[in-house]
Design an enzyme around this catalytic site. Sequence first.
Site, short mmCIF file in Angstrom:
data_model
loop_
_atom_site.label_atom_id
_atom_site.label_comp_id
_atom_site.label_asym_id
_atom_site.label_seq_id
_atom_site.Cartn_x
_atom_site.Cartn_y
_atom_site.Cartn_z
N GLN A 34 0.83 -1.20 0.00
CA GLN A 34 0.00 0.00 0.00
C GLN A 34 0.87 1.26 0.00
O GLN A 34 2.07 1.19 0.25
CB GLN A 34 -0.95 -0.02 1.21
CG GLN A 34 -0.28 -0.40 2.51
CD GLN A 34 -1.15 -1.17 3.49
OE1 GLN A 34 -2.35 -1.31 3.29
NE2 GLN A 34 -0.57 -1.65 4.56
N ASP A 109 -0.02 -8.15 11.27
CA ASP A 109 -0.26 -7.16 10.20
C ASP A 109 0.51 -7.59 8.95
O ASP A 109 1.67 -8.00 9.05
CB ASP A 109 0.17 -5.75 10.63
CG ASP A 109 -0.43 -4.68 9.72
OD1 ASP A 109 -1.22 -3.86 10.22
OD2 ASP A 109 -0.10 -4.66 8.52
N ASP A 140 -0.07 -12.29 6.30
CA ASP A 140 -1.48 -12.06 5.98
C ASP A 140 -2.37 -12.63 7.10
O ASP A 140 -2.31 -13.83 7.40
CB ASP A 140 -1.78 -12.74 4.65
CG ASP A 140 -3.18 -12.42 4.14
OD1 ASP A 140 -4.01 -11.91 4.92
OD2 ASP A 140 -3.44 -12.69 2.96
N GLY A 141 -3.19 -11.78 7.68
CA GLY A 141 -4.06 -12.20 8.77
C GLY A 141 -5.10 -13.23 8.33
O GLY A 141 -5.56 -14.04 9.13
N ASP A 159 -8.50 -5.05 13.27
CA ASP A 159 -8.22 -3.60 13.20
C ASP A 159 -7.61 -3.35 11.82
O ASP A 159 -6.41 -3.15 11.69
CB ASP A 159 -7.25 -3.24 14.32
CG ASP A 159 -6.86 -1.78 14.29
OD1 ASP A 159 -7.39 -1.02 13.47
OD2 ASP A 159 -5.98 -1.41 15.10
N SER A 160 -8.48 -3.40 10.81
CA SER A 160 -7.97 -3.41 9.45
C SER A 160 -8.26 -2.10 8.73
O SER A 160 -9.00 -1.26 9.22
CB SER A 160 -8.64 -4.55 8.67
OG SER A 160 -9.98 -4.21 8.43
N THR A 161 -7.68 -1.99 7.56
CA THR A 161 -8.06 -0.93 6.63
C THR A 161 -9.45 -1.24 6.08
O THR A 161 -10.04 -2.28 6.38
CB THR A 161 -7.02 -0.86 5.49
OG1 THR A 161 -6.63 -2.20 5.15
CG2 THR A 161 -5.78 -0.12 5.91
N1 SAM Z 1 -7.63 2.36 12.47
C1 SAM Z 1 -7.55 2.14 11.10
C2 SAM Z 1 -8.80 2.38 10.32
O1 SAM Z 1 -9.88 1.91 10.71
O2 SAM Z 1 -8.75 3.09 9.33
C3 SAM Z 1 -6.86 0.88 10.82
C4 SAM Z 1 -5.44 1.04 11.18
S1 SAM Z 1 -4.32 -0.22 10.92
C5 SAM Z 1 -2.97 0.75 10.44
C6 SAM Z 1 -4.84 -1.11 9.48
C7 SAM Z 1 -3.84 -2.19 9.10
O3 SAM Z 1 -4.50 -3.28 8.47
C8 SAM Z 1 -2.75 -1.73 8.13
O4 SAM Z 1 -1.54 -1.64 8.82
C9 SAM Z 1 -2.72 -2.85 7.06
O5 SAM Z 1 -1.40 -3.23 6.71
C10 SAM Z 1 -3.46 -3.97 7.78
N2 SAM Z 1 -4.03 -4.99 6.91
C11 SAM Z 1 -4.77 -4.84 5.79
N3 SAM Z 1 -5.06 -6.05 5.28
C12 SAM Z 1 -4.51 -7.00 6.08
C13 SAM Z 1 -4.46 -8.42 6.07
N4 SAM Z 1 -5.06 -9.14 5.11
N5 SAM Z 1 -3.78 -9.05 7.07
C14 SAM Z 1 -3.17 -8.35 8.04
N6 SAM Z 1 -3.19 -6.99 8.10
C15 SAM Z 1 -3.84 -6.32 7.14
#
Ligand code: SAM
Length: 282
Positions: A34, A109, A140-141, A159-161
Site C-alpha cells: 500500500q 499485520d 497475511d491475517g 483492526d484493518s483498513t
Molecule cells: N484504524 C484504522 C482504520 O480503521 O482506518 C486501521 C489502522 S491499521 C494501520 C490497518 C492495518 O490493516 C494496516 O496496517 C494494514 O497493513 C493492515 N491490513 C490490511 N489487510 C490485512 C491483512 N489481510 N492481514 C493483516 N493486516 C492487514
Amino acid sequence: MNPSEWFTEQVPAAGTAFSLKIKQKLHEEQSEFQFLEIYETETFGNLMVIDGCTMVSTRDNFFYHEMMTHPVLYTHPNPKRVWIIGGGDCGALKEVLKHDSIEQAIQIDIDERVTRLSEIYFPELCEANNDPRAELKFIDGIKWVKDAAPNSVDIIIVDSTDPIGPAEGLFSAQFYRDCFNCLSEDGMVVQQSESALLHLKLLGEMRDAMSSAGFSHLQTLFFPQCLYPSGWWSATIASKSALANFREQDANNKPFETVFYNADIHKAAFAQPEFVKKAFGL
Ligand code: SAM
C-alpha cells in the site's frame, strides 16, 4: 485556502470530505502492499494515511483504540489470548496489554512498514511492543486465521483498513468461519465496521456474514472518531455465546488509565439508534 497546505480525504460516494491543515509531509513510500504517507499537522499531531485514507492521528486515536479493545475485553468472561489482525500502528496492542488477565497478545499485520513507521512517528502507540506478552508477526491475517488450530484464541480484534486491497477478505463470511473455528468456547471477534451513517449496507452485510459463519450473538457499538468519514464510527462484536455479561465492576475498577473509555461509556456505546434497529430488525 492553499490546497497544498491541507490533507483532504474525499468520500465521493457520500459527497463528503475531511481535511487537516498540515505543517509538512514527513514521509511517503510505496510498500509492497500500500501507499503510506505521514504528515505533521497543525492541530492533530502526526497523521498516518494509507492509500489516501486517514488511519491514525496523534490527537484522536484514543477513541478508536480504546473502543476497539476495552468493550470486548470487559465483555468476555476471562480473556487471556488475543490476536489483533491488522493494527500495525500498535495502538490496539498497547490497550490490550493494559489488561492484567492477558497472557498473550499477537499482532498480525501484513505490512511491516506500517509498524516501522509507527515506531518512528507514533512512538507512544508502540510503548507496549516490548512487553513479554506481545508478539508481532508480519503476515497475511487471513491466512493466519485459516491455518490456526481450534481453541487457539479467546478474542480476535480485526483492526484493518477498509474492505479493499489486502483487507477485502477480512470482511468475508469465509474469514469469519475461520475465526469461529479457532476461537475458544466463549470466543469473540470484534471488527471495525465503518460508519453506520455512510456505510449501513456494508455494516448489514458484515453482520449477515458473521451470523452465517455461526456467531449466535452480534452487537454493534458506536463511538466518535472525527478523523474518519462522518466522524461517527462503529465496531461490531460477534460472539459464540451470549453477550449479556458486561464485567461492569471490573471496568469501574480498571487498574489503568484511559482517555475516553469507562463503564458508562461502555454502556452508552451499546445503545442502538432507531435507524440501526430498523435496518437490522433489532
Ligand atoms: N484504524 C484504522 C482504520 O480503521 O482506518 C486501521 C489502522 S491499521 C494501520 C490497518 C492495518 O490493516 C494496516 O496496517 C494494514 O497493513 C493492515 N491490513 C490490511 N489487510 C490485512 C491483512 N489481510 N492481514 C493483516 N493486516 C492487514
